[in-house]
Motif scaffolding. Structure first.
Motif, PDB file in Angstrom:
ATOM      1  N   LEU A  70      11.024  14.339   8.331  1.00  0.00           N
ATOM      2  CA  LEU A  70       9.994  13.507   7.710  1.00  0.00           C
ATOM      3  C   LEU A  70       9.611  12.285   8.536  1.00  0.00           C
ATOM      4  O   LEU A  70       8.535  11.716   8.345  1.00  0.00           O
ATOM      5  N   TRP A  71      10.468  11.862   9.461  1.00  0.00           N
ATOM      6  CA  TRP A  71      10.179  10.680  10.263  1.00  0.00           C
ATOM      7  C   TRP A  71       8.881  10.824  11.059  1.00  0.00           C
ATOM      8  O   TRP A  71       8.232   9.825  11.387  1.00  0.00           O
ATOM      9  N   VAL A  72       8.491  12.076  11.351  1.00  0.00           N
ATOM     10  CA  VAL A  72       7.260  12.304  12.109  1.00  0.00           C
ATOM     11  C   VAL A  72       6.041  11.761  11.359  1.00  0.00           C
ATOM     12  O   VAL A  72       5.053  11.341  11.970  1.00  0.00           O
ATOM     13  N   MET A  73       6.116  11.734  10.023  1.00  0.00           N
ATOM     14  CA  MET A  73       4.993  11.237   9.240  1.00  0.00           C
ATOM     15  C   MET A  73       4.682   9.774   9.536  1.00  0.00           C
ATOM     16  O   MET A  73       3.593   9.282   9.222  1.00  0.00           O
ATOM     17  N   GLY A  74       5.635   9.082  10.170  1.00  0.00           N
ATOM     18  CA  GLY A  74       5.380   7.694  10.547  1.00  0.00           C
ATOM     19  C   GLY A  74       4.173   7.561  11.461  1.00  0.00           C
ATOM     20  O   GLY A  74       3.443   6.564  11.412  1.00  0.00           O
ATOM     21  N   ILE A  75       3.935   8.574  12.302  1.00  0.00           N
ATOM     22  CA  ILE A  75       2.781   8.543  13.196  1.00  0.00           C
ATOM     23  C   ILE A  75       1.490   8.630  12.396  1.00  0.00           C
ATOM     24  O   ILE A  75       0.548   7.858  12.612  1.00  0.00           O
ATOM     25  N   GLY A  76       1.437   9.574  11.473  1.00  0.00           N
ATOM     26  CA  GLY A  76       0.218   9.765  10.693  1.00  0.00           C
ATOM     27  C   GLY A  76      -0.037   8.692   9.654  1.00  0.00           C
ATOM     28  O   GLY A  76      -1.185   8.429   9.291  1.00  0.00           O
ATOM     29  N   LEU A  77       1.044   8.072   9.168  1.00  0.00           N
ATOM     30  CA  LEU A  77       0.898   7.075   8.101  1.00  0.00           C
ATOM     31  C   LEU A  77       0.797   5.643   8.629  1.00  0.00           C
ATOM     32  O   LEU A  77       0.555   4.722   7.839  1.00  0.00           O
ATOM     33  N   MET A  78       0.943   5.449   9.937  1.00  0.00           N
ATOM     34  CA  MET A  78       0.972   4.099  10.490  1.00  0.00           C
ATOM     35  C   MET A  78      -0.302   3.319  10.181  1.00  0.00           C
ATOM     36  O   MET A  78      -0.257   2.178   9.734  1.00  0.00           O
ATOM     37  N   ARG A  79      -1.439   3.927  10.434  1.00  0.00           N
ATOM     38  CA  ARG A  79      -2.696   3.209  10.188  1.00  0.00           C
ATOM     39  C   ARG A  79      -2.876   2.909   8.707  1.00  0.00           C
ATOM     40  O   ARG A  79      -3.324   1.827   8.320  1.00  0.00           O
ATOM     41  N   TYR A  80      -2.525   3.878   7.842  1.00  0.00           N
ATOM     42  CA  TYR A  80      -2.692   3.662   6.412  1.00  0.00           C
ATOM     43  C   TYR A  80      -1.734   2.575   5.922  1.00  0.00           C
ATOM     44  O   TYR A  80      -2.053   1.818   5.006  1.00  0.00           O
ATOM     45  N   GLY A  81      -0.563   2.494   6.541  1.00  0.00           N
ATOM     46  CA  GLY A  81       0.360   1.406   6.219  1.00  0.00           C
ATOM     47  C   GLY A  81      -0.216   0.061   6.642  1.00  0.00           C
ATOM     48  O   GLY A  81      -0.061  -0.945   5.936  1.00  0.00           O
ATOM     49  N   PHE A  82      -0.885   0.039   7.796  1.00  0.00           N
ATOM     50  CA  PHE A  82      -1.534  -1.185   8.277  1.00  0.00           C
ATOM     51  C   PHE A  82      -2.603  -1.638   7.280  1.00  0.00           C
ATOM     52  O   PHE A  82      -2.697  -2.817   6.937  1.00  0.00           O
ATOM     53  N   VAL A  83      -3.407  -0.690   6.814  1.00  0.00           N
ATOM     54  CA  VAL A  83      -4.464  -1.008   5.843  1.00  0.00           C
ATOM     55  C   VAL A  83      -3.852  -1.526   4.546  1.00  0.00           C
ATOM     56  O   VAL A  83      -4.329  -2.507   3.971  1.00  0.00           O
ATOM     57  N   ALA A  84      -2.780  -0.870   4.078  1.00  0.00           N
ATOM     58  CA  ALA A  84      -2.116  -1.318   2.849  1.00  0.00           C
ATOM     59  C   ALA A  84      -1.565  -2.734   3.014  1.00  0.00           C
ATOM     60  O   ALA A  84      -1.673  -3.571   2.111  1.00  0.00           O
ATOM     61  N   LEU A  85      -0.992  -3.013   4.184  1.00  0.00           N
ATOM     62  CA  LEU A  85      -0.456  -4.345   4.454  1.00  0.00           C
ATOM     63  C   LEU A  85      -1.567  -5.393   4.475  1.00  0.00           C
ATOM     64  O   LEU A  85      -1.365  -6.538   4.059  1.00  0.00           O
ATOM     65  N   SER A  86      -2.748  -4.982   4.932  1.00  0.00           N
ATOM     66  CA  SER A  86      -3.868  -5.933   5.004  1.00  0.00           C
ATOM     67  C   SER A  86      -4.345  -6.373   3.622  1.00  0.00           C
ATOM     68  O   SER A  86      -4.989  -7.409   3.494  1.00  0.00           O
ATOM     69  N   TRP A  87      -4.013  -5.593   2.592  1.00  0.00           N
ATOM     70  CA  TRP A  87      -4.418  -5.986   1.244  1.00  0.00           C
ATOM     71  C   TRP A  87      -3.714  -7.266   0.794  1.00  0.00           C
ATOM     72  O   TRP A  87      -4.238  -8.011  -0.023  1.00  0.00           O
ATOM     73  N   CYS A  88      -2.513  -7.489   1.319  1.00  0.00           N
ATOM     74  CA  CYS A  88      -1.783  -8.700   0.937  1.00  0.00           C
ATOM     75  C   CYS A  88      -1.689  -9.713   2.080  1.00  0.00           C
ATOM     76  O   CYS A  88      -1.154 -10.803   1.894  1.00  0.00           O
ATOM     77  N   ARG A  89      -2.187  -9.349   3.252  1.00  0.00           N
ATOM     78  CA  ARG A  89      -2.222 -10.260   4.399  1.00  0.00           C
ATOM     79  C   ARG A  89      -3.655 -10.365   4.902  1.00  0.00           C
ATOM     80  O   ARG A  89      -4.114  -9.550   5.704  1.00  0.00           O
ATOM     81  N   PRO A  90      -4.430 -11.345   4.421  1.00  0.00           N
ATOM     82  CA  PRO A  90      -5.840 -11.487   4.817  1.00  0.00           C
ATOM     83  C   PRO A  90      -6.042 -11.528   6.326  1.00  0.00           C
ATOM     84  O   PRO A  90      -7.080 -11.078   6.826  1.00  0.00           O
ATOM     85  N   ALA A  91      -5.078 -12.042   7.064  1.00  0.00           N
ATOM     86  CA  ALA A  91      -5.219 -12.135   8.521  1.00  0.00           C
ATOM     87  C   ALA A  91      -5.427 -10.759   9.153  1.00  0.00           C
ATOM     88  O   ALA A  91      -6.105 -10.630  10.174  1.00  0.00           O
ATOM     89  N   LEU A  92      -4.879  -9.718   8.536  1.00  0.00           N
ATOM     90  CA  LEU A  92      -4.964  -8.371   9.106  1.00  0.00           C
ATOM     91  C   LEU A  92      -6.295  -7.699   8.814  1.00  0.00           C
ATOM     92  O   LEU A  92      -6.547  -6.582   9.279  1.00  0.00           O
ATOM     93  N   ARG A  93      -7.155  -8.363   8.016  1.00  0.00           N
ATOM     94  CA  ARG A  93      -8.464  -7.798   7.717  1.00  0.00           C
ATOM     95  C   ARG A  93      -9.535  -8.295   8.680  1.00  0.00           C
ATOM     96  O   ARG A  93     -10.702  -7.934   8.548  1.00  0.00           O
ATOM     97  N   THR A  94      -9.176  -9.128   9.641  1.00  0.00           N
ATOM     98  CA  THR A  94     -10.159  -9.659  10.580  1.00  0.00           C
ATOM     99  C   THR A  94     -10.381  -8.698  11.751  1.00  0.00           C
ATOM    100  O   THR A  94      -9.563  -7.821  12.008  1.00  0.00           O
ATOM    101  N   GLN A  95     -11.499  -8.896  12.435  1.00  0.00           N
ATOM    102  CA  GLN A  95     -11.910  -7.998  13.514  1.00  0.00           C
ATOM    103  C   GLN A  95     -10.980  -8.088  14.718  1.00  0.00           C
ATOM    104  O   GLN A  95     -10.670  -9.178  15.192  1.00  0.00           O
ATOM    105  N   LEU A  96     -10.551  -6.931  15.190  1.00  0.00           N
ATOM    106  CA  LEU A  96      -9.762  -6.870  16.415  1.00  0.00           C
ATOM    107  C   LEU A  96     -10.700  -6.694  17.604  1.00  0.00           C
ATOM    108  O   LEU A  96     -11.658  -5.916  17.543  1.00  0.00           O
ATOM    109  N   GLU A  97     -10.427  -7.401  18.660  1.00  0.00           N
ATOM    110  CA  GLU A  97     -11.206  -7.204  19.871  1.00  0.00           C
ATOM    111  C   GLU A  97     -10.836  -5.865  20.498  1.00  0.00           C
ATOM    112  O   GLU A  97      -9.753  -5.320  20.272  1.00  0.00           O
ATOM    113  N   PHE A  98     -11.771  -5.328  21.306  1.00  0.00           N
ATOM    114  CA  PHE A  98     -11.512  -4.053  21.977  1.00  0.00           C
ATOM    115  C   PHE A  98     -10.264  -4.162  22.850  1.00  0.00           C
ATOM    116  O   PHE A  98     -10.055  -5.164  23.541  1.00  0.00           O
TER     117      PHE A  98
END
Length: 244
Positions: free
Chosen positions: A149-177
């Motif tokens: 199941l640890w392999v799912m960490g690759i596929g769920l990483m971005r969705y975890g980032f998005v979930a974290l951004s719901w409680c951390r406003p700083a993570l909702r800002t634009q990332l530079e290229f």
């Protein structure tokens, strides 16, 4: 433009269903399993379709059609994976690789088409990102069955980032290229396809994916640090993010 978007969405849905039916007929699976497998493919494609339908005003471009094609191929991958989960087929198989490889390779095409045709847009980039994320999640599933199941960490990483951004406003800002972020994203896709090849030893697949997950984690941690520091310095940005 609006009519073209509706046409592209319809063609995407029909293409997904058609590919799904061909795949289940090739496996001669029971009716219940066949329907579930085709619906699994449609679930993958719905990510792309909804991204198009949420646009205001509604439109689609030639580059979007390339991305939607990737979505259909990803839906075919989801159908094969569902059949393997419900039946005797191996989780790592050549049919899965033959669909996953072009789906991954076409990721280098849609952006180039958008730039060449002068149709690059935030909406197109979002469609590409959401298709990438959904495809990576789908490809992680059979590897999770084969390697853990640890392999799912690759596929769920971005969705975890998005979930974290719901409680951390700083993570909702634009990332530079970031070229580093772009390369890491490409490595994840290639690593997953290689790990799915049946003749690759499971131990080798495991090593490849462990290194890939470590690199992806580093990339996300790097972005989190950048965004938190920007928030601390009082900089503002527009919502958008991340690595895939």
């Amino acid at each position: 433009m609006k009519q073209a978007a509706f046409t592209d969405v319809l063609c995407t849905l029909v293409g997904s269903v058609t590919l799904g039916i061909v795949l289940v007929l090739a496996r001669t699976a029971p009716a219940g399993e066949s329907i579930a497998a085709v619906l699994g493919g449609l679930a993958m494609v719905s990510v792309c379709v909804l991204s198009i339908m949420r646009r205001k005003p509604l439109f689609s471009t030639v580059a979007d059609r390339v991305t939607l094609t990737r979505g259909v191929l990803g839906g075919g991958c989801a159908t094969i994976i569902m059949l393997a989960i419900m039946g005797p087929d191996p989780h790592r198989s050549w049919p899965l690789v033959f669909l996953a490889a072009p789906a991954v390779l076409l990721d280098a095409v849609d952006g180039a088409v958008a730039r060449r045709t002068g149709t690059a847009s935030i909406q197109g980039a979002r469609l590409d990102m959401e298709t990438d994320a959904a495809l990576m999640l789908v490809l992680c599933v059979p590897l999770a069955f084969a390697l853990g199941l640890w392999v799912m960490g690759i596929g769920l990483m971005r969705y975890g980032f998005v979930a974290l951004s719901w409680c951390r406003p700083a993570l909702r800002t634009q990332l530079e290229f970031s070229q580093f972020r772009r390369v890491v994203s490409a490595i994840q896709a290639v690593a997953l396809v290689i790990a799915l090849v049946p003749v690759v030893p499971e131990l080798m697949s495991m090593v490849i994916l462990i290194l890939s997950l470590a690199l992806l984690s580093t990339s996300f941690l790097r972005d989190i640090i950048v965004l938190e520091r920007r928030q601390g310095s009082g900089s503002d940005g527009v919502a958008e993010a991340s690595d895939m």
